[in-house]
Design a protein around this motif. Structure first.
Motif, PDB file in Angstrom:
ATOM      1  N   ASP A 226      23.513 -82.553 -96.901  1.00 48.45           N
ATOM      2  CA  ASP A 226      22.808 -81.573 -96.077  1.00 48.45           C
ATOM      3  C   ASP A 226      21.397 -81.374 -96.633  1.00 48.45           C
ATOM      4  O   ASP A 226      21.109 -81.692 -97.795  1.00 48.45           O
ATOM      5  CB  ASP A 226      23.549 -80.237 -96.083  1.00 48.45           C
ATOM      6  CG  ASP A 226      24.843 -80.295 -95.289  1.00 48.45           C
ATOM      7  OD1 ASP A 226      24.935 -81.112 -94.353  1.00 48.45           O
ATOM      8  OD2 ASP A 226      25.758 -79.514 -95.620  1.00 48.45           O
ATOM      9  N   PHE A 227      20.545 -80.799 -95.795  1.00 43.91           N
ATOM     10  CA  PHE A 227      19.155 -80.562 -96.170  1.00 43.91           C
ATOM     11  C   PHE A 227      19.049 -79.844 -97.509  1.00 43.91           C
ATOM     12  O   PHE A 227      18.289 -80.261 -98.388  1.00 43.91           O
ATOM     13  CB  PHE A 227      18.461 -79.744 -95.074  1.00 43.91           C
ATOM     14  CG  PHE A 227      17.019 -79.458 -95.363  1.00 43.91           C
ATOM     15  CD1 PHE A 227      16.032 -80.343 -94.974  1.00 43.91           C
ATOM     16  CD2 PHE A 227      16.637 -78.292 -96.026  1.00 43.91           C
ATOM     17  CE1 PHE A 227      14.691 -80.082 -95.246  1.00 43.91           C
ATOM     18  CE2 PHE A 227      15.300 -78.021 -96.296  1.00 43.91           C
ATOM     19  CZ  PHE A 227      14.333 -78.927 -95.910  1.00 43.91           C
ATOM     20  N   ASN A 228      19.785 -78.757 -97.687  1.00 43.26           N
ATOM     21  CA  ASN A 228      19.668 -77.961 -98.915  1.00 43.26           C
ATOM     22  C   ASN A 228      20.143 -78.692-100.155  1.00 43.26           C
ATOM     23  O   ASN A 228      19.805 -78.296-101.263  1.00 43.26           O
ATOM     24  CB  ASN A 228      20.417 -76.640 -98.757  1.00 43.26           C
ATOM     25  CG  ASN A 228      19.720 -75.709 -97.783  1.00 43.26           C
ATOM     26  OD1 ASN A 228      18.513 -75.820 -97.564  1.00 43.26           O
ATOM     27  ND2 ASN A 228      20.469 -74.811 -97.182  1.00 43.26           N
ATOM     28  N   GLU A 229      20.938 -79.729 -99.995  1.00 46.36           N
ATOM     29  CA  GLU A 229      21.398 -80.519-101.136  1.00 46.36           C
ATOM     30  C   GLU A 229      20.384 -81.586-101.536  1.00 46.36           C
ATOM     31  O   GLU A 229      20.379 -82.059-102.666  1.00 46.36           O
ATOM     32  CB  GLU A 229      22.727 -81.202-100.799  1.00 46.36           C
ATOM     33  CG  GLU A 229      23.871 -80.236-100.568  1.00 46.36           C
ATOM     34  CD  GLU A 229      25.113 -80.982-100.143  1.00 46.36           C
ATOM     35  OE1 GLU A 229      26.000 -81.160-100.998  1.00 46.36           O
ATOM     36  OE2 GLU A 229      25.196 -81.385 -98.964  1.00 46.36           O
ATOM     37  N   ALA A 230      19.546 -81.995-100.602  1.00 45.62           N
ATOM     38  CA  ALA A 230      18.633 -83.104-100.860  1.00 45.62           C
ATOM     39  C   ALA A 230      17.165 -82.720-100.856  1.00 45.62           C
ATOM     40  O   ALA A 230      16.329 -83.501-101.302  1.00 45.62           O
ATOM     41  CB  ALA A 230      18.864 -84.200 -99.802  1.00 45.62           C
ATOM     42  N   CYS A 231      16.848 -81.550-100.353  1.00 38.59           N
ATOM     43  CA  CYS A 231      15.445 -81.203-100.147  1.00 38.59           C
ATOM     44  C   CYS A 231      15.106 -79.841-100.741  1.00 38.59           C
ATOM     45  O   CYS A 231      15.969 -78.984-100.881  1.00 38.59           O
ATOM     46  CB  CYS A 231      15.131 -81.141 -98.654  1.00 38.59           C
ATOM     47  SG  CYS A 231      15.511 -82.661 -97.774  1.00 38.59           S
ATOM     48  N   SER A 232      13.851 -79.680-101.046  1.00 42.63           N
ATOM     49  CA  SER A 232      13.317 -78.373-101.434  1.00 42.63           C
ATOM     50  C   SER A 232      11.922 -78.257-100.854  1.00 42.63           C
ATOM     51  O   SER A 232      11.235 -79.248-100.650  1.00 42.63           O
ATOM     52  CB  SER A 232      13.295 -78.199-102.942  1.00 42.63           C
ATOM     53  OG  SER A 232      12.494 -79.179-103.538  1.00 42.63           O
ATOM     54  N   ILE A 233      11.543 -77.041-100.546  1.00 39.80           N
ATOM     55  CA  ILE A 233      10.196 -76.769-100.024  1.00 39.80           C
ATOM     56  C   ILE A 233       9.542 -75.832-101.029  1.00 39.80           C
ATOM     57  O   ILE A 233      10.032 -74.742-101.299  1.00 39.80           O
ATOM     58  CB  ILE A 233      10.241 -76.125 -98.641  1.00 39.80           C
ATOM     59  CG1 ILE A 233      10.960 -77.052 -97.643  1.00 39.80           C
ATOM     60  CG2 ILE A 233       8.827 -75.805 -98.159  1.00 39.80           C
ATOM     61  CD1 ILE A 233      11.202 -76.436 -96.284  1.00 39.80           C
TER      62      ILE A 233
END
Length: 193
Positions: free
Chosen positions: A185-192
């Motif tokens: 999921d986005f939150n597992e692979a990405c950070s802003i």
């Protein structure tokens, strides 16, 4: 923006195929793939990737001993297997590819810089190869399961080209696909930040 159907073709419904329909690909399709992928971004427009299309039975016989056992059927039954390699003397094309400055002198005699640029940029171009093949209706199976040393000796004995990865292409047999594996999921692979 691309249509949902186009995004499905390129991303959401695209799969790495391991089985193939008995349907050939044409020289025109191969040319079309290259004419799309050649616009891939590369550092300083260095364009180091070279694409060797293995289609004939003789060429496949040469390829087979270089493959890990788990990739033999995937490759041998595909209409074509492409060796994505990089030209270790790619910098000689820079006066043409990057005419705005003396890019060639930045690479000459710098073996580690050549290796890093060749590997990184040919992988970028290889990713565009996959997207270009998908965009014209073909399926792909990128692979690292092969002996780079054996493959380079067999296909590039002059040691000028160095393989990055291989990719089978053709028309995938959907009946041989397993259920799609999950993705992060986005939150597992990405950070802003």
């Amino acid at each position: 923006m691309l249509s949902s159907s186009s995004l499905d073709t390129l991303f959401t419904k695209a799969r790495s195929h391991k089985g193939w329909l008995d349907k050939e690909i044409t020289s025109e399709q191969i040319l079309q793939i290259y004419n799309l992928l050649k616009f891939a971004p590369t550092a300083g427009n260095c364009c180091p990737a070279r694409f060797t299309f293995i289609q004939s039975e003789e060429a496949k016989r040469r390829l087979k001993p270089t493959l890990d056992s788990g990739n033999v059927d995937k490759a041998m039954h595909a209409p074509a297997v492409v060796i994505i390699s990089y030209d270790s003397e790619f910098y000689n094309k820079l006066p043409y590819l990057a005419p705005h400055y003396d890019a060639k002198s930045g690479y000459e005699g710098k073996e580690m810089k050549i290796k890093f640029a060749g590997e990184f940029n040919s992988a970028l171009q290889g990713a565009y190869f996959i997207m270009a093949a998908r965009s014209i209706g073909l399926d792909c199976c990128p692979m690292l399961g092969f002996s780079k040393e054996k493959l380079n000796q067999e296909f590039f004995p002059e040691e000028k080209n160095i393989s990055t990865f291989i990719c089978a292409i053709g028309y995938g047999d959907e009946s041989k696909l397993q259920n799609r594996a999950p993705r992060l999921d986005f939150n597992e692979a990405c950070s802003i930040l």
